[in-house]
Write a protein that holds these residues in place. Structure first.
Motif, PDB file in Angstrom:
ATOM      1  N   LEU A  35     -15.088 -18.455  13.398  1.00  0.00           N
ATOM      2  CA  LEU A  35     -15.106 -16.999  13.499  1.00  0.00           C
ATOM      3  C   LEU A  35     -16.262 -16.422  12.687  1.00  0.00           C
ATOM      4  CD1 LEU A  35     -13.728 -14.421  14.540  1.00  0.00           C
ATOM      5  CD2 LEU A  35     -12.242 -14.518  12.522  1.00  0.00           C
ATOM      6  N   ALA A  36     -16.486 -16.942  11.493  1.00  0.00           N
ATOM      7  CA  ALA A  36     -17.607 -16.484  10.660  1.00  0.00           C
ATOM      8  C   ALA A  36     -18.933 -16.746  11.371  1.00  0.00           C
ATOM      9  CB  ALA A  36     -17.573 -17.179   9.298  1.00  0.00           C
ATOM     10  N   GLU A  59     -15.473   2.342   5.155  1.00  0.00           N
ATOM     11  CA  GLU A  59     -14.111   1.838   5.307  1.00  0.00           C
ATOM     12  C   GLU A  59     -13.959   0.958   6.543  1.00  0.00           C
ATOM     13  OE1 GLU A  59     -11.031   4.747   4.924  1.00  0.00           O
ATOM     14  OE2 GLU A  59     -12.157   5.849   3.405  1.00  0.00           O
ATOM     15  N   ASN A  60     -14.390   1.467   7.675  1.00  0.00           N
ATOM     16  CA  ASN A  60     -14.145   0.765   8.935  1.00  0.00           C
ATOM     17  C   ASN A  60     -15.375   0.101   9.529  1.00  0.00           C
ATOM     18  OD1 ASN A  60     -11.397   1.589   8.994  1.00  0.00           O
ATOM     19  ND2 ASN A  60     -12.070   3.610   9.629  1.00  0.00           N
ATOM     20  N   GLY A  61     -16.522   0.280   8.906  1.00  0.00           N
ATOM     21  CA  GLY A  61     -17.748  -0.311   9.434  1.00  0.00           C
ATOM     22  C   GLY A  61     -17.987  -1.705   8.891  1.00  0.00           C
ATOM     23  N   VAL A  62     -19.084  -2.281   9.325  1.00  0.00           N
ATOM     24  CA  VAL A  62     -19.427  -3.637   8.896  1.00  0.00           C
ATOM     25  C   VAL A  62     -19.598  -3.687   7.378  1.00  0.00           C
ATOM     26  CG1 VAL A  62     -21.153  -5.481   9.097  1.00  0.00           C
ATOM     27  CG2 VAL A  62     -20.509  -4.153  11.117  1.00  0.00           C
ATOM     28  N   LEU A  63     -20.273  -2.709   6.813  1.00  0.00           N
ATOM     29  CA  LEU A  63     -20.501  -2.711   5.365  1.00  0.00           C
ATOM     30  C   LEU A  63     -19.182  -2.650   4.596  1.00  0.00           C
ATOM     31  CD1 LEU A  63     -22.435  -2.707   2.969  1.00  0.00           C
ATOM     32  CD2 LEU A  63     -22.585  -0.222   3.196  1.00  0.00           C
ATOM     33  N   MET A  90     -17.378  -5.954   5.035  1.00  0.00           N
ATOM     34  CA  MET A  90     -18.030  -7.024   4.280  1.00  0.00           C
ATOM     35  C   MET A  90     -17.708  -6.881   2.789  1.00  0.00           C
ATOM     36  SD  MET A  90     -19.789  -9.751   4.132  1.00  0.00           S
ATOM     37  CE  MET A  90     -20.389  -9.920   5.784  1.00  0.00           C
ATOM     38  N   THR A  91     -17.667  -5.658   2.314  1.00  0.00           N
ATOM     39  CA  THR A  91     -17.291  -5.422   0.922  1.00  0.00           C
ATOM     40  C   THR A  91     -15.880  -5.939   0.673  1.00  0.00           C
ATOM     41  OG1 THR A  91     -18.729  -3.486   0.832  1.00  0.00           O
ATOM     42  CG2 THR A  91     -17.031  -3.654  -0.863  1.00  0.00           C
ATOM     43  N   GLY A  92     -14.967  -5.621   1.588  1.00  0.00           N
ATOM     44  CA  GLY A  92     -13.590  -6.112   1.461  1.00  0.00           C
ATOM     45  C   GLY A  92     -13.520  -7.631   1.475  1.00  0.00           C
ATOM     46  N   LEU A  93     -14.338  -8.254   2.313  1.00  0.00           N
ATOM     47  CA  LEU A  93     -14.371  -9.712   2.370  1.00  0.00           C
ATOM     48  C   LEU A  93     -14.847 -10.292   1.038  1.00  0.00           C
ATOM     49  CD1 LEU A  93     -13.977 -12.173   4.260  1.00  0.00           C
ATOM     50  CD2 LEU A  93     -16.388 -11.934   4.870  1.00  0.00           C
ATOM     51  N   MET A  94     -15.854  -9.666   0.427  1.00  0.00           N
ATOM     52  CA  MET A  94     -16.346 -10.151  -0.864  1.00  0.00           C
ATOM     53  C   MET A  94     -15.308  -9.951  -1.971  1.00  0.00           C
ATOM     54  SD  MET A  94     -19.225 -11.634  -0.588  1.00  0.00           S
ATOM     55  CE  MET A  94     -18.566 -12.255   0.950  1.00  0.00           C
ATOM     56  N   ALA A 132     -21.248  -9.495  -6.192  1.00  0.00           N
ATOM     57  CA  ALA A 132     -21.599  -9.145  -4.807  1.00  0.00           C
ATOM     58  C   ALA A 132     -20.690  -8.033  -4.291  1.00  0.00           C
ATOM     59  CB  ALA A 132     -21.492 -10.382  -3.909  1.00  0.00           C
ATOM     60  N   ALA A 133     -19.397  -8.134  -4.585  1.00  0.00           N
ATOM     61  CA  ALA A 133     -18.455  -7.094  -4.150  1.00  0.00           C
ATOM     62  C   ALA A 133     -18.794  -5.756  -4.793  1.00  0.00           C
ATOM     63  CB  ALA A 133     -17.022  -7.508  -4.492  1.00  0.00           C
ATOM     64  N   ASN A 134     -19.106  -5.779  -6.080  1.00  0.00           N
ATOM     65  CA  ASN A 134     -19.454  -4.538  -6.783  1.00  0.00           C
ATOM     66  C   ASN A 134     -20.745  -3.942  -6.251  1.00  0.00           C
ATOM     67  OD1 ASN A 134     -17.192  -4.597  -8.443  1.00  0.00           O
ATOM     68  ND2 ASN A 134     -18.242  -5.751 -10.047  1.00  0.00           N
ATOM     69  N   GLU A 135     -21.746  -4.773  -6.021  1.00  0.00           N
ATOM     70  CA  GLU A 135     -23.023  -4.290  -5.505  1.00  0.00           C
ATOM     71  C   GLU A 135     -22.856  -3.679  -4.112  1.00  0.00           C
ATOM     72  OE1 GLU A 135     -26.121  -4.076  -6.851  1.00  0.00           O
ATOM     73  OE2 GLU A 135     -25.353  -4.812  -8.769  1.00  0.00           O
ATOM     74  N   LEU A 136     -22.114  -4.363  -3.240  1.00  0.00           N
ATOM     75  CA  LEU A 136     -21.888  -3.819  -1.903  1.00  0.00           C
ATOM     76  C   LEU A 136     -21.135  -2.486  -1.973  1.00  0.00           C
ATOM     77  CD1 LEU A 136     -21.015  -7.017   0.150  1.00  0.00           C
ATOM     78  CD2 LEU A 136     -23.013  -5.541   0.439  1.00  0.00           C
ATOM     79  N   HIS A 137     -20.180  -2.407  -2.878  1.00  0.00           N
ATOM     80  CA  HIS A 137     -19.444  -1.148  -3.049  1.00  0.00           C
ATOM     81  C   HIS A 137     -20.398  -0.032  -3.487  1.00  0.00           C
ATOM     82  CE1 HIS A 137     -16.220   1.620  -3.970  1.00  0.00           C
ATOM     83  NE2 HIS A 137     -16.726   1.775  -5.181  1.00  0.00           N
ATOM     84  N   ASP A 138     -21.256  -0.336  -4.453  1.00  0.00           N
ATOM     85  CA  ASP A 138     -22.217   0.662  -4.938  1.00  0.00           C
ATOM     86  C   ASP A 138     -23.203   1.068  -3.842  1.00  0.00           C
ATOM     87  OD1 ASP A 138     -20.978   0.598  -7.381  1.00  0.00           O
ATOM     88  OD2 ASP A 138     -22.517  -0.637  -8.366  1.00  0.00           O
ATOM     89  N   ILE A 139     -23.657   0.096  -3.064  1.00  0.00           N
ATOM     90  CA  ILE A 139     -24.553   0.403  -1.946  1.00  0.00           C
ATOM     91  C   ILE A 139     -23.852   1.325  -0.960  1.00  0.00           C
ATOM     92  CG2 ILE A 139     -25.668  -0.606   0.097  1.00  0.00           C
ATOM     93  CD1 ILE A 139     -26.270  -3.077  -1.745  1.00  0.00           C
TER      94      ILE A 139
END
Length: 131
Positions: free
Chosen positions: A11-12, A45-49, A52-56, A83-90
């Motif tokens: 799937l990934a 929330e519902n987009g790829v970004l 992906m943040t949730g996955l990290m 990575a999760a924090n950076e994606l959240h900040d982005i």
């Protein structure tokens, strides 16, 4: 020979391929289509970004658990957490601009061009008034 790769790993791979396809569509998109793609992709929330943040975040929790049991070096847990924090900040930075991007998804009104009326020709003879 049978593929022994587990379903989530396949799937990934499929998702990575779909992201490549989406990128190709973005390259060829009109400005309105590109805005639609970006608006859906960058949704926090519902987009790829957002996903992906949730996955990290989930990966970081997984790595923490394995790190606490000495099955994974703590650096892996820290890297996934970072990575999760950076994606959240982005996502927060981009969120400031989502209204601007979303506005481009709407059809732009056609502006009518107005041509100025021609100026009357000036003659050399004076025009008198009728009595």
């Amino acid at each position: 020979m049978t593929d022994t790769t587990c379903y989530p790993a396949r799937l990934a791979d499929d998702i990575a391929g779909l992201l490549d396809t989406l990128n190709e569509h973005l390259i060829q998109a009109t400005p309105q289509e590109a805005a639609q793609i970006l608006a859906k992709t960058l949704d926090g929330e519902n987009g790829v970004l957002g996903r992906m943040t949730g996955l990290m975040v989930t990966g970081s929790h997984f790595a923490k658990d394995l790190s606490m049991r000495d099955l994974l070096p703590p650096e892996v847990w820290l890297a996934l957490g970072r990575a999760a924090n950076e994606l959240h900040d982005i996502g927060l930075d981009i969120d400031e601009h989502t209204d601007t991007i979303s506005a481009l998804t709407e059809p732009q009104p056609q502006v009518a061009t107005v041509t100025p009326a021609p100026k009357p020709a000036v003659s050399g003879t004076p025009v008198g008034r009728r009595r």
